[in-house]
Design an enzyme around this catalytic site. Structure first.
Site, PDB file in Angstrom:
ATOM      1  N   GLY A  44       0.814  -1.209   0.000  1.00 58.31           N
ATOM      2  CA  GLY A  44       0.000   0.000   0.000  1.00 58.31           C
ATOM      3  C   GLY A  44       0.847   1.257   0.000  1.00 58.31           C
ATOM      4  N   GLY A  67      -0.546   4.395   0.311  1.00 57.66           N
ATOM      5  CA  GLY A  67      -1.285   5.511   0.888  1.00 57.66           C
ATOM      6  C   GLY A  67      -0.408   6.212   1.905  1.00 57.66           C
ATOM      7  N   PHE A  68      -1.015   6.946   2.807  1.00 62.35           N
ATOM      8  CA  PHE A  68      -0.222   7.685   3.791  1.00 62.35           C
ATOM      9  C   PHE A  68       0.619   6.745   4.658  1.00 62.35           C
ATOM     10  CE2 PHE A  68      -3.665  10.798   3.007  1.00 62.35           C
ATOM     11  CZ  PHE A  68      -2.883  11.878   2.671  1.00 62.35           C
ATOM     12  N   GLU A  97     -18.151  18.144   2.835  1.00 62.94           N
ATOM     13  CA  GLU A  97     -17.347  18.857   1.841  1.00 62.94           C
ATOM     14  C   GLU A  97     -17.937  18.701   0.440  1.00 62.94           C
ATOM     15  OE1 GLU A  97     -13.006  18.623   4.114  1.00 62.94           O
ATOM     16  OE2 GLU A  97     -13.667  16.949   2.868  1.00 62.94           O
ATOM     17  N   ASP A 145      -5.589   2.492   8.292  1.00 64.36           N
ATOM     18  CA  ASP A 145      -6.990   2.088   8.310  1.00 64.36           C
ATOM     19  C   ASP A 145      -7.183   0.598   8.529  1.00 64.36           C
ATOM     20  OD1 ASP A 145      -7.624   4.696   7.836  1.00 64.36           O
ATOM     21  OD2 ASP A 145      -8.046   4.454   5.711  1.00 64.36           O
ATOM     22  N   ALA A 182      -5.799  10.393   8.046  1.00 63.63           N
ATOM     23  CA  ALA A 182      -4.453  10.394   7.481  1.00 63.63           C
ATOM     24  C   ALA A 182      -3.370  10.413   8.542  1.00 63.63           C
ATOM     25  CB  ALA A 182      -4.290  11.584   6.532  1.00 63.63           C
ATOM     26  N   GLN A 183      -3.550  11.205   9.601  1.00 57.36           N
ATOM     27  CA  GLN A 183      -2.499  11.322  10.606  1.00 57.36           C
ATOM     28  C   GLN A 183      -2.252  10.008  11.346  1.00 57.36           C
ATOM     29  OE1 GLN A 183      -0.097  13.265  11.751  1.00 57.36           O
ATOM     30  NE2 GLN A 183      -0.424  14.563   9.976  1.00 57.36           N
TER      31      GLN A 183
END
Length: 441
Positions: free
Chosen positions: A15, A17-18, A178, A315, A326-327
């Protein structure tokens, strides 16, 4: 390699991602060889997908190529593919990519495969209400949103026009808020004056959630402020409202007053996340437990129970009820990398992961956002400025930051949207992708 030279420690990261990307970067100067496996060739800044969907940013601005990000990291290589199986006994990861299958062996493994959209057992809803987890999702939604206005312009049936100009967003968390805010800005600020037969300001934007509040994790004060701003934008907010069915032309909801139907051509699903299939497979292979969402219950140091060489971060992990933001992914990825470096240096390991909460942010419209940072709460322009700084900070790549600022200037100061191009292929490719994925081994 000299016959007396010890092979370098092999770290496989699943992965980009972040969690995966920041874990890989944290291993830059470690005596290891890192193999980063990802289903796409880019790192996705997922929190800004809604801006791709509503024409503010291009997909390239939130998805820099992984190879470009890691081009100066000599101990890391990137492989395209989706990890389908982990063998903790053989210490091997099986991967599939278009037209090829291969395996990669590891000494340490960091699993950061992220999360998928959850439809709470009603996966058929995805055909009519795309989620917001990938570039494909965002581009499809862009085509559906802008396409709805174009079709309404040529439609003559008033009922059909109403259906086309009704947009339903399911889920009043940050993504849903949003998304609803940006569609409202499109309809009320950016598109008026560009059509002859319809008035975009007559569009209905409906935000639906089964919970009694919007942004429920932000606290009562910010939740109330967000609701006020949404109403000011003209968004219809329907809370304590459960979605029970979705089809091509509408959505069925249930409240305390009974069941009713909302006619709508464009539905967006921003409610619920679930762990990927790899999480379930790894749990079965290691005997680890999972939570209700399928996330792995890990040890305090993010290792999988019974397997100190395997880390699950972001996650995918269930630990201390940490949120899927994200953090958490960034910090847990760095923690896993730090544990590997300590073990190789002969230092004690097993230190628990300690999450430092840097706050939560959600933008509602231009110059209006809410932010919760510890004991401090910000709303309106101050919250929006904080949102702007934080998102610029975590956008990967100098070029991405510069172009994002330019496009934000066009959208927030002016009345244009820089990225309104949408194609039929983007809108109708979902079925073709599903058929392709069903054929994968």
């Amino acid at each position: 390699m000299d016959e007396h030279e010890q092979p370098r420690h092999r770290v496989v990261v699943i992965g980009a991602g972040f969690g995966g990307l920041f874990a890989t970067k944290a291993l830059k100067n470690a005596p290891v060889d890192v193999t980063l496996i990802n289903g796409t060739a880019y790192h996705l800044f997922q929190p800004l997908l809604y801006q791709v969907a509503t024409g503010i940013l291009s997909e390239g601005e939130i998805a820099p190529p992984i190879r470009e990000v890691l081009k100066r990291q000599k101990n890391a290589k990137t492989l395209l593919g989706t990890a389908t199986h982990i063998d903790p006994v053989a210490k091997r990861v099986d991967v599939v990519a278009p037209g090829v299958a291969y395996s990669v062996e590891y000494d340490s493994l960091i699993v950061a495969a992220g999360a998928s959209q959850s439809y709470f057992g009603k996966n058929e809803f995805a055909d009519f209400a795309p989620g917001m987890k990938s570039i494909d999702d965002a581009l499809e939604l862009r085509g559906r949103i802008f396409g709805a206005f174009e079709l309404a312009e040529i439609e003559t049936d008033p009922a059909a026009i109403d259906r086309l100009l009704t947009f339903v967003v399911v889920g009043a968390g940050p993504t849903g808020v949003e998304m609803a805010g940006q569609i409202a800005e499109l309809a009320h600020r950016h598109l008026p004056g560009q059509y002859h037969n319809i008035d975009p300001r007559q569009a209905r934007i409906i935000l639906v959630d089964a919970l009694p509040t919007v942004l429920s994790t932000f606290g009562d004060h910010l939740s109330t402020e967000a609701l006020r701003q949404l109403h000011k934008l003209g968004v219809e907010v329907e809370l304590s409202t459960k979605v029970v069915d979705v089809d091509e032309s509408g959505i069925e909801v249930e409240t305390d007053n009974g069941r009713r139907r909302i006619e709508s051509s464009t539905k967006i699903w921003a409610a619920g996340v679930a762990a990927p299939a790899l999480s379930v497979q790894l749990a079965q292979a290691t005997g680890a437990e999972t939570d209700r969402a399928g996330r792995l219950k890990v040890n305090p140091d993010t290792t999988v129970p019974g397997h100190p060489e395997i880390y699950a971060v972001g996650d995918m992990m269930a630990l201390d009820q940490l949120p899927g933001v994200a953090q958490v992914a960034i910090q847990s990825g760095r923690h896993a990398a730090g544990q590997i470096k300590k073990r190789l240096a002969g230092q004690p390991t097993g230190q628990p992961f300690k999450y430092f909460d840097k706050g939560s942010l959600a933008t509602i419209s231009r110059f209006s956002a809410v932010a919760s940072v510890g004991r401090f709460h910000f709303a309106g322009l101050l919250g929006w400025l904080l949102w702007l700084v934080v998102h610029l900070l975590y956008l990967v790549g100098f070029k991405n930051r510069v172009t994002a600022v330019l496009h934000w200037f066009v959208s927030f100061i002016g009345r244009g949207r820089s990225e309104r191009v949408a194609t039929f292929q983007q809108v109708f490719a979902r079925r073709a992708l599903q058929e392709y994925q069903e054929k994968l081994p």
